[in-house]
Motif scaffolding. Structure first.
Motif, short mmCIF file in Angstrom:
data_model
loop_
_atom_site.label_atom_id
_atom_site.label_comp_id
_atom_site.label_asym_id
_atom_site.label_seq_id
_atom_site.Cartn_x
_atom_site.Cartn_y
_atom_site.Cartn_z
N TYR A 140 58.22 168.34 -2.47
CA TYR A 140 59.59 168.35 -1.62
C TYR A 140 59.80 167.15 -0.79
O TYR A 140 60.77 166.36 -0.98
CB TYR A 140 59.63 169.79 -0.97
N LEU A 141 58.98 166.98 0.20
CA LEU A 141 58.99 165.96 1.11
C LEU A 141 58.86 164.60 0.53
O LEU A 141 59.79 163.55 1.17
CB LEU A 141 58.38 166.03 2.48
N GLY A 142 58.15 164.27 -0.29
CA GLY A 142 57.55 163.21 -0.68
C GLY A 142 58.36 162.64 -2.01
O GLY A 142 58.73 161.50 -2.40
N ALA A 143 59.33 163.47 -2.49
CA ALA A 143 60.00 163.29 -3.82
C ALA A 143 61.68 163.88 -3.73
O ALA A 143 62.53 163.35 -3.81
CB ALA A 143 59.34 163.65 -5.10
N LEU A 144 61.39 165.25 -4.01
CA LEU A 144 62.67 165.97 -3.99
C LEU A 144 63.86 165.75 -3.04
O LEU A 144 64.86 165.56 -3.53
CB LEU A 144 62.37 167.52 -4.19
N THR A 145 63.31 165.32 -1.97
CA THR A 145 64.53 165.26 -0.96
C THR A 145 65.14 163.91 -0.99
O THR A 145 66.28 163.65 -1.24
CB THR A 145 64.04 165.23 0.57
N ASN A 146 64.32 162.99 -1.51
CA ASN A 146 64.76 161.45 -2.02
C ASN A 146 65.62 161.53 -3.28
O ASN A 146 66.74 160.99 -3.41
CB ASN A 146 63.59 160.65 -2.20
N TRP A 147 65.36 162.50 -4.20
CA TRP A 147 65.92 162.52 -5.32
C TRP A 147 67.45 162.86 -5.20
O TRP A 147 68.35 162.36 -5.72
CB TRP A 147 65.39 163.52 -6.36
#
Length: 350
Positions: A24-31
């Motif tokens: 979530y913090l490493g990818a999804l929030t940026n996506w």
């Protein structure tokens, strides 16, 4: 004839088990944020998943669960394309072409294969060995210009760039003759890595020196996106710490991996820097900080778990999202793959 590439993002996650806070913090929030600035294609990479054995029923469930996580985290199915890889057959077709472009020596340098195969590499699948070529196909099938990757995937993106360059060089004459060259980029662009995020490397709650992982035997090492409020609270309260108070400055976190991890998680969830978090909690004991982290994590993550449960109650809706996404993805992929076949010299129906 020169054309300009779109700022197009491609990324994906494997449906091998439940997504967690690190995803979530490493990818999804940026996506979610990138939907406002880029054309985004987000894939559930189920073909990558079967490079190691998957129980078919578990794989089906996991594909839908990861799709639900994408949507619940804020990926807009109207703005972005969400699909599972196996529904777009061009991924496999381009991967075979790239298997014939990539060199054995390049794949031998891939450190992830050595890590995943372990000592018994003779018993590993060919798919596990060759999967970086499939990853290159995933990206280049859409002529993606940007790929959000973690540090552990940078080497695979470099391989995708090498494959793109070798394809362009090997077939340069044919590309030029067909009017498909794009300046000095050739047919395929050189995709750029995007390494960013409030907490791109979230560590285990039980060991601050190890990355939070889906494969860790202890469920208490991670916060799953499906965890309810009570489970989230319990895992944070049990998270490993050290006996000292929180430092007031970021340099005071050096040599304190568990403290640094929890401060980083708070910062990521609250859109702050570690220094800002320490400015608020520095000098205090972990008991008070953990209580604040529980409140924040429950506030941010519980709605995602609730929305995932709601979505997964309607399997038909999840499958419709994937089907629609696959059609939209194929509309981009099919003409690019047709051009590749012509460039390589394959005969196809006209």
């Amino acid at each position: 004839m020169a054309t300009t590439f779109h700022q197009r993002v491609f990324s994906g996650m494997q449906p091998t088990s439940t997504l967690h806070l690190g995803n979530y913090l490493g990818a999804l929030t940026n996506w979610v944020a990138m939907q406002e600035t880029h054309e985004c294609i987000y894939c559930v990479v189920d073909m990558h998943a079967i490079t190691v054995w998957q129980d078919p029923a578990d794989l089906t469930r996991a594909i839908r669960e990861v799709t639900a996580a994408y949507v619940a985290a804020g990926i807009d199915t109207k703005k972005s394309i969400i699909f599972n890889q196996s529904q777009v057959h061009q991924h496999a077709e381009l991967a075979w072409v790239f298997n014939c472009v990539a060199r054995l020596g390049w794949l031998n340098r891939m450190t992830q294969f050595k890590e995943k195969a372990g000592k018994d590499k003779e018993n590993a699948s060919i798919g596990l060995y060759a999967y970086p070529a499939l990853m290159a196909a995933d990206i280049l099938l859409y002529k993606a210009t940007h790929v959000p990757v973690g540090e552990d995937q940078k080497q695979h993106l470099e391989l995708a760039r090498d494959i793109a360059q070798k394809f362009n060089n090997d077939f340069g004459v044919q590309i030029e003759q067909r009017g498909l060259a794009t300046g000095n980029l050739g047919f395929f662009p050189q995709p750029e890595p995007m390494i960013q995020g409030p907490a791109p490397r979230v560590m285990s709650l039980r060991d601050g020196t190890k990355k939070m992982s889906k494969s860790d035997a202890s469920d208490n090492s991670r916060i799953n996106l499906t965890d309810d409020a009570e489970t989230i609270a319990q895992k944070i309260r049990k998270a490993k710490t050290d006996p000292d108070a929180l430092p007031s400055e970021e340099k005071g976190l050096e040599g304190r991996p568990e403290a640094e991890n929890l401060v980083g998680i708070y910062a990521g969830l609250n859109g702050q820097t570690k220094a800002q978090v320490l400015g608020q909690f520095g000098g205090g004991q972990f008991s008070g900080f953990k209580a604040a982290l529980v409140d924040l994590a429950v506030e941010k993550l519980s709605p995602i778990a609730g929305e995932m449960r709601r979505l997964l109650d309607d399997v038909g809706h999840i499958d419709a999202i994937l089907g629609d996404g696959a059609q939209r993805a194929q509309a981009i992929a099919a003409p690019i793959m047709r051009d590749v076949k012509d460039i390589v010299g394959f005969v196809r129906p006209r």
